[in-house]
Design a protein around this motif. Structure first.
Motif, PDB file in Angstrom:
ATOM      1  N   GLU A   1       0.771  -0.674  -0.337  1.00  0.00           N
ATOM      2  CA  GLU A   1      -0.082  -0.222  -0.429  1.00  0.00           C
ATOM      3  C   GLU A   1       0.772   1.158  -0.059  1.00  0.00           C
ATOM      4  O   GLU A   1       1.607   0.919  -0.269  1.00  0.00           O
ATOM      5  N   ASP A   2       0.488   2.385  -0.113  1.00  0.00           N
ATOM      6  CA  ASP A   2       1.241   3.683  -0.146  1.00  0.00           C
ATOM      7  C   ASP A   2       1.649   4.019   1.228  1.00  0.00           C
ATOM      8  O   ASP A   2       0.948   3.003   1.974  1.00  0.00           O
ATOM      9  N   ILE A   3       3.280   4.189   0.845  1.00  0.00           N
ATOM     10  CA  ILE A   3       3.783   4.699   2.282  1.00  0.00           C
ATOM     11  C   ILE A   3       3.329   5.716   2.550  1.00  0.00           C
ATOM     12  O   ILE A   3       4.065   6.922   1.733  1.00  0.00           O
ATOM     13  N   GLU A   4       3.023   6.018   3.564  1.00  0.00           N
ATOM     14  CA  GLU A   4       2.717   7.748   3.880  1.00  0.00           C
ATOM     15  C   GLU A   4       4.338   8.538   3.985  1.00  0.00           C
ATOM     16  O   GLU A   4       4.272   9.807   3.932  1.00  0.00           O
ATOM     17  N   PHE A   5       5.178   8.363   4.635  1.00  0.00           N
ATOM     18  CA  PHE A   5       6.350   8.420   5.533  1.00  0.00           C
ATOM     19  C   PHE A   5       7.621   8.067   4.239  1.00  0.00           C
ATOM     20  O   PHE A   5       7.840   6.476   4.776  1.00  0.00           O
ATOM     21  N   GLY A   6       8.630   8.203   3.482  1.00  0.00           N
ATOM     22  CA  GLY A   6       8.657   7.534   2.266  1.00  0.00           C
ATOM     23  C   GLY A   6      10.379   7.131   2.395  1.00  0.00           C
ATOM     24  O   GLY A   6      10.935   6.580   1.763  1.00  0.00           O
ATOM     25  N   TYR A   7      11.060   7.645   3.277  1.00  0.00           N
ATOM     26  CA  TYR A   7      12.098   7.567   3.418  1.00  0.00           C
ATOM     27  C   TYR A   7      12.761   7.584   4.502  1.00  0.00           C
ATOM     28  O   TYR A   7      12.533   7.203   5.905  1.00  0.00           O
ATOM     29  N   CYS A   8      13.533   5.927   4.726  1.00  0.00           N
ATOM     30  CA  CYS A   8      14.395   5.555   5.838  1.00  0.00           C
ATOM     31  C   CYS A   8      14.920   6.245   6.110  1.00  0.00           C
ATOM     32  O   CYS A   8      16.948   5.940   5.105  1.00  0.00           O
ATOM     33  N   THR A   9      15.896   6.520   7.181  1.00  0.00           N
ATOM     34  CA  THR A   9      16.559   7.636   7.271  1.00  0.00           C
ATOM     35  C   THR A   9      17.537   7.558   8.730  1.00  0.00           C
ATOM     36  O   THR A   9      16.647   6.935   9.731  1.00  0.00           O
ATOM     37  N   GLU A  10      18.547   7.265   8.740  1.00  0.00           N
ATOM     38  CA  GLU A  10      19.379   6.245   9.824  1.00  0.00           C
ATOM     39  C   GLU A  10      20.317   7.500  10.231  1.00  0.00           C
ATOM     40  O   GLU A  10      21.340   8.261   9.449  1.00  0.00           O
ATOM     41  N   PHE A  11      21.247   7.436  11.623  1.00  0.00           N
ATOM     42  CA  PHE A  11      22.203   8.202  11.245  1.00  0.00           C
ATOM     43  C   PHE A  11      22.941   8.201  12.613  1.00  0.00           C
ATOM     44  O   PHE A  11      22.272   7.765  13.542  1.00  0.00           O
ATOM     45  N   PHE A  12      23.950   8.455  12.856  1.00  0.00           N
ATOM     46  CA  PHE A  12      24.413   8.693  14.817  1.00  0.00           C
ATOM     47  C   PHE A  12      25.026  10.362  14.942  1.00  0.00           C
ATOM     48  O   PHE A  12      24.980  11.131  14.036  1.00  0.00           O
ATOM     49  N   VAL A  13      24.445  10.341  15.981  1.00  0.00           N
ATOM     50  CA  VAL A  13      24.493  11.923  16.351  1.00  0.00           C
ATOM     51  C   VAL A  13      26.056  11.833  17.511  1.00  0.00           C
ATOM     52  O   VAL A  13      26.021  10.827  18.258  1.00  0.00           O
ATOM     53  N   LYS A  14      27.096  12.560  17.293  1.00  0.00           N
ATOM     54  CA  LYS A  14      28.318  12.774  18.131  1.00  0.00           C
ATOM     55  C   LYS A  14      28.202  13.841  18.706  1.00  0.00           C
ATOM     56  O   LYS A  14      28.365  15.134  17.997  1.00  0.00           O
ATOM     57  N   GLN A  15      28.864  13.713  20.166  1.00  0.00           N
ATOM     58  CA  GLN A  15      28.735  14.810  20.803  1.00  0.00           C
ATOM     59  C   GLN A  15      30.168  14.221  21.433  1.00  0.00           C
ATOM     60  O   GLN A  15      29.771  13.561  22.485  1.00  0.00           O
ATOM     61  N   PRO A  16      31.280  14.919  21.105  1.00  0.00           N
ATOM     62  CA  PRO A  16      32.852  14.418  21.577  1.00  0.00           C
ATOM     63  C   PRO A  16      33.271  15.169  23.115  1.00  0.00           C
ATOM     64  O   PRO A  16      33.268  14.587  23.581  1.00  0.00           O
ATOM     65  N   LYS A  17      31.669  16.519  23.441  1.00  0.00           N
ATOM     66  CA  LYS A  17      32.085  15.937  25.159  1.00  0.00           C
ATOM     67  C   LYS A  17      31.099  15.809  25.638  1.00  0.00           C
ATOM     68  O   LYS A  17      31.307  15.243  27.278  1.00  0.00           O
ATOM     69  N   GLY A  18      30.780  13.886  25.386  1.00  0.00           N
ATOM     70  CA  GLY A  18      30.375  12.984  25.776  1.00  0.00           C
ATOM     71  C   GLY A  18      28.957  13.534  26.749  1.00  0.00           C
ATOM     72  O   GLY A  18      28.924  13.160  28.487  1.00  0.00           O
ATOM     73  N   ASP A  19      27.589  14.841  26.644  1.00  0.00           N
ATOM     74  CA  ASP A  19      26.690  15.424  27.721  1.00  0.00           C
ATOM     75  C   ASP A  19      25.936  15.005  26.790  1.00  0.00           C
ATOM     76  O   ASP A  19      24.399  15.545  27.820  1.00  0.00           O
ATOM     77  N   LEU A  20      25.562  14.660  26.174  1.00  0.00           N
ATOM     78  CA  LEU A  20      24.150  13.445  25.872  1.00  0.00           C
ATOM     79  C   LEU A  20      23.412  12.764  26.281  1.00  0.00           C
ATOM     80  O   LEU A  20      23.679  11.984  26.993  1.00  0.00           O
ATOM     81  N   ASP A  21      22.426  13.416  27.310  1.00  0.00           N
ATOM     82  CA  ASP A  21      21.555  12.345  28.342  1.00  0.00           C
ATOM     83  C   ASP A  21      20.297  11.949  27.629  1.00  0.00           C
ATOM     84  O   ASP A  21      19.846  12.654  26.611  1.00  0.00           O
ATOM     85  N   ASP A  22      18.543  12.047  28.967  1.00  0.00           N
ATOM     86  CA  ASP A  22      18.072  11.924  28.340  1.00  0.00           C
ATOM     87  C   ASP A  22      17.245  12.406  28.394  1.00  0.00           C
ATOM     88  O   ASP A  22      16.481  12.378  27.410  1.00  0.00           O
ATOM     89  N   ASP A  23      17.502  13.411  28.593  1.00  0.00           N
ATOM     90  CA  ASP A  23      17.430  14.996  28.227  1.00  0.00           C
ATOM     91  C   ASP A  23      17.002  15.433  26.844  1.00  0.00           C
ATOM     92  O   ASP A  23      15.823  15.651  25.749  1.00  0.00           O
ATOM     93  N   ASP A  24      18.064  15.661  25.878  1.00  0.00           N
ATOM     94  CA  ASP A  24      18.780  15.911  25.329  1.00  0.00           C
ATOM     95  C   ASP A  24      18.129  13.864  23.794  1.00  0.00           C
ATOM     96  O   ASP A  24      17.591  14.511  22.657  1.00  0.00           O
ATOM     97  N   ILE A  25      17.739  13.257  24.630  1.00  0.00           N
ATOM     98  CA  ILE A  25      17.415  12.135  23.596  1.00  0.00           C
ATOM     99  C   ILE A  25      15.811  12.523  23.374  1.00  0.00           C
ATOM    100  O   ILE A  25      14.742  12.775  22.966  1.00  0.00           O
ATOM    101  N   ASP A  26      14.995  13.006  24.826  1.00  0.00           N
ATOM    102  CA  ASP A  26      13.488  13.006  24.008  1.00  0.00           C
ATOM    103  C   ASP A  26      13.137  14.047  23.484  1.00  0.00           C
ATOM    104  O   ASP A  26      12.595  14.093  22.891  1.00  0.00           O
TER     105      ASP A  26
END
Length: 547
Positions: free
Chosen positions: A228-253
């Motif tokens: 059937e028709d696909i509502e959202f057409g692009y499967c997109t994947e990537f990494f976000v890298k933060q050299p400071k290492g301060d990505l936390d649960d708030d950033d994820i949310d």
């Protein structure tokens, strides 16, 4: 056989054997998928995820259960592919957290705690969990582990209980998801998890991976009504890298909430210095821009699910009828020169408004570039020439236009991709210009081609037909064997701070050849992730992006 306690070395064996067993059966698992789209490659995606987890575990120098589990967690996150791979990486992440730090050995109770941690992490990662999927199977396995370990603290007894309950739950998944029942299949991700746990048992028993594939219910069904028709057409994947290492649960949310507005199947997992992101969207460029707000991006993969689902049109999406429809004026526009349908598709998916055909040996004219500048729906334009021989023509075209045009002096296609990724629609023209110029300086490019005549350059003598390797446009090596030459070239490019090697194979290269090369590169550069794409470019057999 009774095995009560295991150590880190045994866990390494377990993940390696499970990876091999999953690899053996990935096609059978793929055949269970009811949706013929990129994320439907459940077996392949889970297998690739397991391979990097196993590789990370093998390189772990410590022998404690905690250290090896953490290595598996990090490896699976780095290698996670597709929805199924990302969810699997979260099971392993929670598995490691459930064990805790400083634990040398694992008994049945510890294994049950690890499985409970895996369930919690996996459910947390999925915004709208559905029962009848791998989530249900892993939860049932964790419950079985807790029940068995309360009576028998043997690791083997717990694994046996997990397999029994996992298989029983898997058989019930068609009753939980109507789409599975309609197709007459069990859940592919759940089957993959059962295969993994069975691989754990094989390792502990010293049993070799069977030559024959597993038998799965309904594996050969074709479900045409689901195309059937696909509502959202692009499967997109990537990494976000933060050299400071301060990505936390708030950033994820925060990032997850932004992506939820753009599409579905959103997964944002990880923490510290690394996030893994997956989303289905109609605007992959905007998804990438949201990621850029938190760090720099790597290992980007964008796939057109509508195109793969229909498999009808061979022309690039920007040449379709939709591209000819009236477009509202935009604050900014991007133009990229590109050679090869694969590269051109990447630029289109990144939000480039106009792709000009050209490259080495077929440079576009000033008029070609000027026409593109005048046609794009914006008065502020960024141009990526992507070849040192096109930069001057692009600059002259910019000078001839009345628009505000900036030529980003990209000397290669990988630099052009990096420049386009740096675009931020919320930033000013000057801020974007600065960000793009910074981004292109962080990418090194390698190229492999054949000498068209005998020559002497940079202290090398090459004969017509020799393989030559270029580093950022300068010839630095020659060779006769393709794989050896590619490894020699990359050995001069890859440094300690480089983590990803992207391989773009050209129009005359078969996919099997490219995959074989990528396997050789994975062995030669164990610290790097190797990604393979069909660039379709002429002249160069391979183009490498190292970042």
């Amino acid at each position: 056989m009774s095995i009560n306690i295991i150590g880190g070395r045994q866990l390494k064996d377990m993940i390696s054997v499970a990876s091999a067993y999953l690899e053996k059966n990935k096609k059978a698992i793929d055949a269970l998928n009811v949706f013929p789209v990129p994320d439907g490659d459940t077996g392949v995606n889970m297998s690739l995820t397991m391979q990097t987890a196993a590789r990370e575990a093998r390189t772990c120098t410590e022998e404690s259960i905690s250290a090896v589990a953490n290595a598996i967690s990090m490896g699976s996150l780095k290698g996670a592919r597709g929805n199924s791979g990302v969810i699997l990486s979260q099971i392993f992440r929670g598995f490691a957290r459930g064990i805790g730090s400083g634990v040398n050995e694992m008994d049945g109770v510890t294994l049950a705690k690890a499985m409970r941690g895996g369930v919690e992490a996996a459910y947390k990662a999925v915004m709208k969990p559905k029962e009848g999927t791998v989530l249900t199977v892993v939860r049932s396995m964790a419950e079985a582990a807790e029940a068995v370990s309360s009576k028998n603290n043997s690791v083997m007894a717990v694994i046996d209980g997990m397999i029994r309950e996992g298989e029983a739950t898997l058989a019930k998944t068609p009753d939980m998801l109507p789409v599975l029942k309609e197709a007459g299949v069990v859940d592919a991700g759940g089957m993959g998890l059962v295969v993994i746990i069975k691989g754990f048992k094989m390792a502990l028993e010293g049993v070799e991976v069977p030559e024959e594939e597993i038998e799965v219910v309904g594996a050969n069904l074709v479900v045409e009504e689901l195309n059937e028709d696909i509502e959202f057409g692009y499967c997109t994947e990537f990494f976000v890298k933060q050299p400071k290492g301060d990505l936390d649960d708030d950033d994820i949310d925060t990032l997850r909430g932004q992506l939820e507005k753009l599409g579905d199947c959103v997964l944002v997992v990880g923490g510290g210095d690394l996030l893994k992101v997956h989303v289905h969207t109609n605007d992959p460029g905007l998804a990438l821009q949201n990621g850029l707000k938190m760090g720099y991006l790597s290992a980007i993969k964008i796939e057109n699910m509508r195109e793969q689902n229909a498999n009808l049109s061979e022309r690039p999406s920007w040449e379709g009828e939709e591209a000819k429809a009236p477009v509202e004026k935009k604050p900014f526009a991007m133009i990229s020169v590109s050679a090869g349908e694969g590269f051109s598709a990447v630029f289109a998916d990144l939000g480039v408004d106009h792709v000009v055909s050209g490259g080495q040996s077929m440079n576009p004219s000033i008029e070609d570039i000027l026409t593109a500048i005048e046609e794009v729906p914006s008065d502020n334009v960024f141009v990526f020439p992507n070849n040192k021989n096109i930069i001057m023509a692009a600059q002259q075209a910019a000078d001839a236009s009345s628009k505000n045009v900036a030529v980003i002096a990209t000397r290669s296609l990988p630099q052009g991709i990096s420049g386009a990724l740096a675009f931020n629609p919320e930033a000013s023209f000057e801020e974007n210009l600065e960000a793009m110029n910074t981004a292109i300086g962080e990418v090194d490019c390698g190229q492999i081609t054949h000498a068209v005549r005998s020559s002497n350059m940079n202290g090398l003598h090459v004969e017509e037909g020799d393989l030559i390797g270029l580093f950022n446009g300068d010839m630095i090596i020659k060779g006769t064997e393709m794989v050896d030459t590619c490894i020699d070239l990359l050995s001069k490019i890859v440094s300690e701070d480089r983590e990803v090697i992207s391989v773009f194979y050209g129009e005359g290269v078969e996919e099997a050849e490219a995959n074989a090369l990528s396997e050789a590169l994975e062995e030669a550069f164990e610290e790097c992730e190797v990604l393979t794409y069909n660039g379709g470019q002429p002249v160069y057999d391979y183009i490498f992006s190292v970042e």
